[in-house]
Structures are given as structure tokens and as C-alpha cells.
Design an enzyme around this catalytic site. Sequence first.
Site, short mmCIF file in Angstrom:
data_model
loop_
_atom_site.label_atom_id
_atom_site.label_comp_id
_atom_site.label_asym_id
_atom_site.label_seq_id
_atom_site.Cartn_x
_atom_site.Cartn_y
_atom_site.Cartn_z
N HIS A 1 0.84 -1.20 0.00
CA HIS A 1 0.00 0.00 0.00
C HIS A 1 0.87 1.25 0.00
O HIS A 1 2.08 1.18 0.21
CB HIS A 1 -0.90 0.03 1.25
CG HIS A 1 -1.77 -1.16 1.39
ND1 HIS A 1 -2.24 -1.60 2.61
CD2 HIS A 1 -2.26 -2.04 0.47
CE1 HIS A 1 -2.99 -2.67 2.45
NE2 HIS A 1 -3.01 -2.97 1.17
N HIS B 1 -10.50 -13.72 4.77
CA HIS B 1 -9.81 -13.06 3.66
C HIS B 1 -10.10 -13.83 2.39
O HIS B 1 -10.01 -15.05 2.37
CB HIS B 1 -8.30 -13.00 3.92
CG HIS B 1 -7.56 -12.14 2.94
ND1 HIS B 1 -7.24 -12.58 1.67
CD2 HIS B 1 -7.08 -10.88 3.05
CE1 HIS B 1 -6.58 -11.62 1.03
NE2 HIS B 1 -6.48 -10.58 1.84
#
Length: 232
Positions: A106, A172
Amino acid sequence: MVQIKIPYGKTGMSVDLPEKNLLGIFESVLPEAAADQTAELQRALDAPIGSIPLEQLATGKKTALVITSDHTRPVPSKTIMPEILKRLRQGNPEIEITILVATGFHRATTQEELEGKLGREIVANERIIVHNASDDDQLVKIGTLPSGGELIINKLAVETELLIAEGFIEPHFFAGFSGGRKSILPGIASRTTVLANHCSEFIQSPFARTGNLENNPIHEDMVYAAKQAKLA
């Protein structure tokens, strides 16, 4: 029409639904015994699962690295991190602690986001490093993943005497579940390592599915990375 408020961003949002389309509302509610977040955290840290307490882990260690999730994860770090720091220092008042923000691939977490996540006091008084997956000066190779990719992680995790992580566990969609080993891969891994693990071949695997860990190639890489990094 029925107005429904749903979680979105930091404040939530409202939507209007035709009453005939609303079959019911499911809400997640903590048990009464766990409603006090701080008390529940202290209870968990007093009796950790599969580990000795933080105070004992810190005994005799000169350095500790605490991995924390970045701005993309709603982990209640304002509650968790102060207790982690306190207990490490109770075990060893002289221990040198660094907080490493696990950004994975990120963008970097901003100062404002750090303060919102950790609180101004911790940001002002603790050593905090934001991981950069593309900065070779931060990284070191420590092995090869079961899948064949290079295992390259933040060298602070290799150099520290005690490595721990805070985070949360939730389903997830290709790793099976978040949390734990994901603090290392992708959390503090290099761009090369993240791309090797998050490749289309593995994501397409029938075993890389929500809630499944068995034979999941992405999970297997992550577990190996955490063991190689000696995550406590």
C-alpha cells in the site's frame, strides 16, 4: 421506504430500501463479558494462547519490534498498542522498542493517519517506521518461499531480538484469513515478495478461498515467511 445505516468509511452511510425488500437486519454484537474492550484486551494478554506473556518475552531482550497494521485496517490500535508497550517495559524497562507500520504494497501511512490510529502521544514519543516495499535500503533477503519466490522483508524484523505483531483476524478472500502471518507477508515484505505471493496463479487456485487454509498456496508462503522471521 426504510432507512438503513451501514458501516462505511469512518462515519457510515444511510440507504433507503423499499420495505418489501427488507427481510431483516443482522448485527454483530459483542457478548456482554467482552463489551469492555480494554478489560477484554487485558484478560487476553494475561493469558495468551500458545505463548508466554509479553512481560516474559521481553525479559533479557535488548530490542523489540512491534508490527502494527496500516491505515487500511480498522484495528483498534489506540487501545492495543499502549498496553503492549506497557507490558514490554514492565518485563524490561530498558528495552528499545520500534513500531513498524506494515503497509505491505500500500501507499505510505500519513502523519495524520498515524495519529488517528495510534494516538498523538504514541506518535510523538515512540520510534515509528513506515515500511516501504520498494526501498531496497530497508530490505534484506532471508530465504526462498515454498512457491519459489524470494523472501525479502524489512531488515528491522531480522535485526531485532524480539518480533511481535498486533492485528486482527477476519476472513480473507484468497488468504483464507487475515492476521498473524500476514503481518510479515505481505505486511513488511518487499515488492518482489508480495508480487510472487499475490500472483494470479495462486489467487486462481481452488484452495485460495475465504476461510480455507488447507493446501492454500498463499497461506503456505505466509506461514513460512512468519517462521523464517521468527515472529513470536
